[in-house]
Structure formats: C-alpha cells, structure tokens
Design a protein around this motif. Structure first.
Motif, PDB file in Angstrom:
ATOM      1  N   THR A 189      46.628  37.995  47.134  1.00 50.05           N
ATOM      2  CA  THR A 189      47.539  38.374  48.214  1.00 50.05           C
ATOM      3  C   THR A 189      48.017  37.151  48.995  1.00 50.05           C
ATOM      4  N   LYS A 190      47.079  36.283  49.339  1.00 51.47           N
ATOM      5  CA  LYS A 190      47.436  35.072  50.099  1.00 51.47           C
ATOM      6  C   LYS A 190      48.375  34.183  49.305  1.00 51.47           C
ATOM      7  N   GLN A 191      48.100  34.035  47.999  1.00 46.07           N
ATOM      8  CA  GLN A 191      48.948  33.160  47.189  1.00 46.07           C
ATOM      9  C   GLN A 191      50.328  33.762  46.955  1.00 46.07           C
ATOM     10  N   LEU A 192      50.399  35.073  46.812  1.00 44.03           N
ATOM     11  CA  LEU A 192      51.698  35.720  46.692  1.00 44.03           C
ATOM     12  C   LEU A 192      52.518  35.515  47.967  1.00 44.03           C
ATOM     13  N   ALA A 193      51.843  35.624  49.089  1.00 46.97           N
ATOM     14  CA  ALA A 193      52.519  35.427  50.373  1.00 46.97           C
ATOM     15  C   ALA A 193      53.016  33.999  50.524  1.00 46.97           C
ATOM     16  N   ASP A 194      52.325  33.053  49.886  1.00 46.75           N
ATOM     17  CA  ASP A 194      52.711  31.642  49.951  1.00 46.75           C
ATOM     18  C   ASP A 194      53.719  31.254  48.882  1.00 46.75           C
ATOM     19  N   GLY A 195      54.165  32.241  48.098  1.00 47.15           N
ATOM     20  CA  GLY A 195      55.226  31.970  47.142  1.00 47.15           C
ATOM     21  C   GLY A 195      54.842  31.958  45.682  1.00 47.15           C
ATOM     22  N   ASN A 196      53.559  32.115  45.363  1.00 45.87           N
ATOM     23  CA  ASN A 196      53.155  32.203  43.966  1.00 45.87           C
ATOM     24  C   ASN A 196      53.751  33.480  43.369  1.00 45.87           C
ATOM     25  N   GLN A 197      54.506  33.351  42.299  1.00 45.82           N
ATOM     26  CA  GLN A 197      55.164  34.508  41.700  1.00 45.82           C
ATOM     27  C   GLN A 197      54.629  34.790  40.296  1.00 45.82           C
ATOM     28  N   ALA A 198      53.329  34.568  40.113  1.00 41.22           N
ATOM     29  CA  ALA A 198      52.712  34.786  38.804  1.00 41.22           C
ATOM     30  C   ALA A 198      52.395  36.271  38.609  1.00 41.22           C
ATOM     31  N   TYR A 199      53.435  37.074  38.583  1.00 40.17           N
ATOM     32  CA  TYR A 199      53.264  38.511  38.421  1.00 40.17           C
ATOM     33  C   TYR A 199      52.820  38.836  37.000  1.00 40.17           C
ATOM     34  N   GLY A 200      52.229  40.029  36.828  1.00 39.49           N
ATOM     35  CA  GLY A 200      51.826  40.448  35.496  1.00 39.49           C
ATOM     36  C   GLY A 200      50.461  41.108  35.473  1.00 39.49           C
ATOM     37  N   VAL A 201      49.855  41.143  34.298  1.00 41.07           N
ATOM     38  CA  VAL A 201      48.563  41.791  34.079  1.00 41.07           C
ATOM     39  C   VAL A 201      47.459  40.744  34.077  1.00 41.07           C
ATOM     40  N   TYR A 202      46.358  41.056  34.765  1.00 37.69           N
ATOM     41  CA  TYR A 202      45.218  40.136  34.842  1.00 37.69           C
ATOM     42  C   TYR A 202      43.914  40.887  34.638  1.00 37.69           C
ATOM     43  N   HIS A 203      42.929  40.149  34.160  1.00 37.39           N
ATOM     44  CA  HIS A 203      41.573  40.676  34.038  1.00 37.39           C
ATOM     45  C   HIS A 203      40.676  40.012  35.076  1.00 37.39           C
ATOM     46  N   TYR A 204      39.838  40.826  35.710  1.00 38.34           N
ATOM     47  CA  TYR A 204      38.833  40.292  36.636  1.00 38.34           C
ATOM     48  C   TYR A 204      37.586  41.156  36.548  1.00 38.34           C
ATOM     49  N   SER A 205      36.483  40.540  36.170  1.00 40.20           N
ATOM     50  CA  SER A 205      35.231  41.296  36.054  1.00 40.20           C
ATOM     51  C   SER A 205      34.055  40.353  36.216  1.00 40.20           C
ATOM     52  N   GLY A 206      32.862  40.916  36.086  1.00 40.84           N
ATOM     53  CA  GLY A 206      31.650  40.146  36.314  1.00 40.84           C
ATOM     54  C   GLY A 206      31.157  39.400  35.079  1.00 40.84           C
ATOM     55  N   PHE A 207      30.205  38.520  35.337  1.00 38.58           N
ATOM     56  CA  PHE A 207      29.566  37.744  34.281  1.00 38.58           C
ATOM     57  C   PHE A 207      28.111  37.521  34.689  1.00 38.58           C
ATOM     58  N   PRO A 208      27.158  37.530  33.776  1.00 41.90           N
ATOM     59  CA  PRO A 208      27.295  37.605  32.321  1.00 41.90           C
ATOM     60  C   PRO A 208      27.566  39.029  31.828  1.00 41.90           C
ATOM     61  N   TYR A 209      28.104  39.108  30.613  1.00 39.80           N
ATOM     62  CA  TYR A 209      28.316  40.388  29.967  1.00 39.80           C
ATOM     63  C   TYR A 209      26.970  40.972  29.551  1.00 39.80           C
ATOM     64  N   VAL A 210      26.844  42.284  29.669  1.00 39.28           N
ATOM     65  CA  VAL A 210      25.575  42.948  29.329  1.00 39.28           C
ATOM     66  C   VAL A 210      25.842  44.340  28.771  1.00 39.28           C
ATOM     67  N   SER A 211      24.803  44.943  28.240  1.00 44.25           N
ATOM     68  CA  SER A 211      24.855  46.361  27.880  1.00 44.25           C
ATOM     69  C   SER A 211      24.456  47.186  29.097  1.00 44.25           C
ATOM     70  N   TRP A 212      24.726  48.486  29.032  1.00 45.91           N
ATOM     71  CA  TRP A 212      24.266  49.371  30.112  1.00 45.91           C
ATOM     72  C   TRP A 212      22.740  49.292  30.231  1.00 45.91           C
ATOM     73  N   HIS A 213      22.063  49.194  29.112  1.00 42.97           N
ATOM     74  CA  HIS A 213      20.605  49.121  29.126  1.00 42.97           C
ATOM     75  C   HIS A 213      20.125  47.870  29.846  1.00 42.97           C
ATOM     76  N   ALA A 214      20.711  46.731  29.521  1.00 38.74           N
ATOM     77  CA  ALA A 214      20.316  45.480  30.175  1.00 38.74           C
ATOM     78  C   ALA A 214      20.664  45.497  31.662  1.00 38.74           C
TER      79      ALA A 214
END
Length: 292
Positions: A198-223
């Motif tokens: 949001t802050k970067q868009l307000a400052d003029g960043n126009q990198a619109y599109g689809v993005y991924h954001y999630s946690g790390f490390p990857y795990v199974s539900w069991h782990a």
C-alpha cells in the motif's frame, strides 16, 4: 490516503485494521459483512462513491472449503461477484484494488513451489470460486494487486492452529494428513505485506498484477500440527503430549479435494516490493495468546 477495508472481522481483516489504525496519514473505513455486503453492487457503488478511497483492500471471502461443495452459489457470490463489484467501483473512481486470493487455485500436481504464471487448475468449488474472483478483478480494474496466500492463521478465528488446540480438550491422539504440503502464513504478516504494498503504491510503484505471499518453511499439515503441540507443551498451554499420527489423504476423506502441493514461490513479491516470506514459526511462539 483513504483506504477502504472489507471483511474487517476476518483473520486478515482484523490485522489490517489494527495496523492501519496506527498510521496518522490514513483515513480508514473498515466494514464488516453487516455494514457492506459486497455481493450488493448498488450498495458497493454507493459506499465507494461516497468515501472515495485511493485503495480498496478486499479481505472479505467465503472460506468454508468443504461447505462450498454444497453452497456453490454462495461461494461464487462472495468470492467472484463481490470482488468484481469492488473492482468495478474502484475503476470508476480510478482507485487501486488489493484482493486476497488463495493457494487452492492450483491443482497441486507440481513438485515445485508454484509461481504466479503457472497454470491454475483448482480442484474444489472453493478454489474455482476464488479463481473466478481473480479473473473478475483483472477484467474490471487494471490497477489491481491480487495476493495469493495460504494456510492463514491468527490468534482469533477459525483456523488450523486454533482447531488443533481445541481438539486437545477432548483427545490426546489425533490423525493429521501428512501428504499435503503448503505454507502456513500468519495473518499479521499478510497484513504487514499489504501495508508495505500500500505504501509503495501510494509512492508511485505501479507493479500491478498477481503475487504470492506465504510462510516458510514449507511443511505438511502433520508437521505443522507437531510444531503447534511442541510449542504448546513447552509453554504450558498443554499439560501432556499429544500423539499425532500421520495419515494419507485417502485415509482422511473430505468433501472438497485439496491440492497435494500448494507451496507458493514468493520471489516475485520480494523483487518488486522487497517483501520476505512470513516466519510462521516465530508467530507460533506466541501460542499462549491463541484461542483454546
């Protein structure tokens, strides 16, 4: 900057409101389902036209994965039609829309973490409704950010962490699927990522599109479950160990099919916005604050 947040009482919505409320340069209008039904296009247009936000953040969603198999019309109304209404309203006033989507838009057959350009092939009505929402937003408003995330959890609300802790009240043995892999993601970190965008868009960043954001490390539900109970026991939230038995997907049938791999590659969001993946284990350290 004027920001409209929908779904303020959801996991991510609550975190967004908490973080945005601390910023003195923002005029915030945060609404829940009772205050703004996003499936009502007339009301959406009215609210947006009156408030005139610079950015709309859509945190409203139908997230009952299994129920969506029977409640298809409701899932599509909230996950497709609602985002479309918001995107149209945003476009009408030249605003930006940030829309939260899901890792379940992918089939789960890939052996690698999914990148934004990989083919989507959702296996459930929930996933299909969320993909339809992405496509609706893309069509209706060119100034959009679609943020896919997965396995979200927070101190409050319905999520895997709180479900696991609740089940320990009635049992000391649990069967948890061990052949589905993904990315636990703390809702507070998702909100923080949106704040940075949001802050970067307000400052003029126009990198619109689809993005991924999630946690790390990857795990199974069991782990993931094992880590939850390990920390809960260490901090005295649990009084005795919980036996977590690994089971396969066929051993634990559900109405909706889940992807075997829903890991998300988050390099693009790092390159464009400098955002690093969520450290979900650090968030779990505060497990004593989670609902039980």
């Amino acid at each position: 900057m004027r920001i409209l947040v929908t779904g303020k009482n959801g996991q991510i919505g609550r975190c967004l409101v908490e973080q945005l409320s601390t910023m003195s340069d923002i005029t915030l209008l945060a609404l829940d389902r009772d205050q703004l039904d996003i499936t009502d296009s007339i009301n959406v247009n009215k609210v947006v036209a009156e408030f005139i936000p610079n950015i709309i953040i859509n945190a409203a969603a139908y997230t009952a994965v299994d129920k969506a198999e029977k409640e298809r019309e409701l899932a599509y109304a909230v996950n497709r039609d609602g985002p479309y209404n918001l995107a149209v309203a945003a476009n009408n006033i030249n605003a930006i829309i940030i829309h939260i989507s899901t890792d379940y838009v992918f089939a789960g057959y890939s052996v690698a973490a999914y990148v934004e350009t990989d083919d989507t092939e959702p296996q459930s009505e929930y996933g299909r409704s969320k993909l339809a929402g992405e496509q609706a937003v893309e069509r209706a408003c060119s100034r959009h950010i679609i943020l896919r995330t997965g396995w979200a959890f927070a101190e409050q609300g319905h999520n895997f962490v709180n479900t696991m802790l609740r089940l320990t009240k009635t049992t000391d043995t649990l069967d948890v699927v061990a052949d589905q892999f993904g990315s636990p993601t703390y809702a507070g970190d998702i909100a923080n990522a949106i704040m940075i965008i949001t802050k970067q868009l307000a400052d003029g960043n126009q990198a619109y599109g689809v993005y991924h954001y999630s946690g790390f490390p990857y795990v199974s539900w069991h782990a993931f479950a094992e880590k939850i109970f390990e920390l809960a026991l260490a901090q005295g939230v649990l009084k005795q160990s919980i036996q977590v038995n690994p089971v396969t997907t066929p051993d634990y049938p559900t109405p909706a099919k889940r992807p075997a791999n829903s890991r998300l590659n988050c390099q693009k969001i790092n390159q464009e916005f400098g955002i690093v993946q969520s450290d979900w284990q650090a968030a779990l350290v505060r497990i004593g604050q989670y609902s039980r």
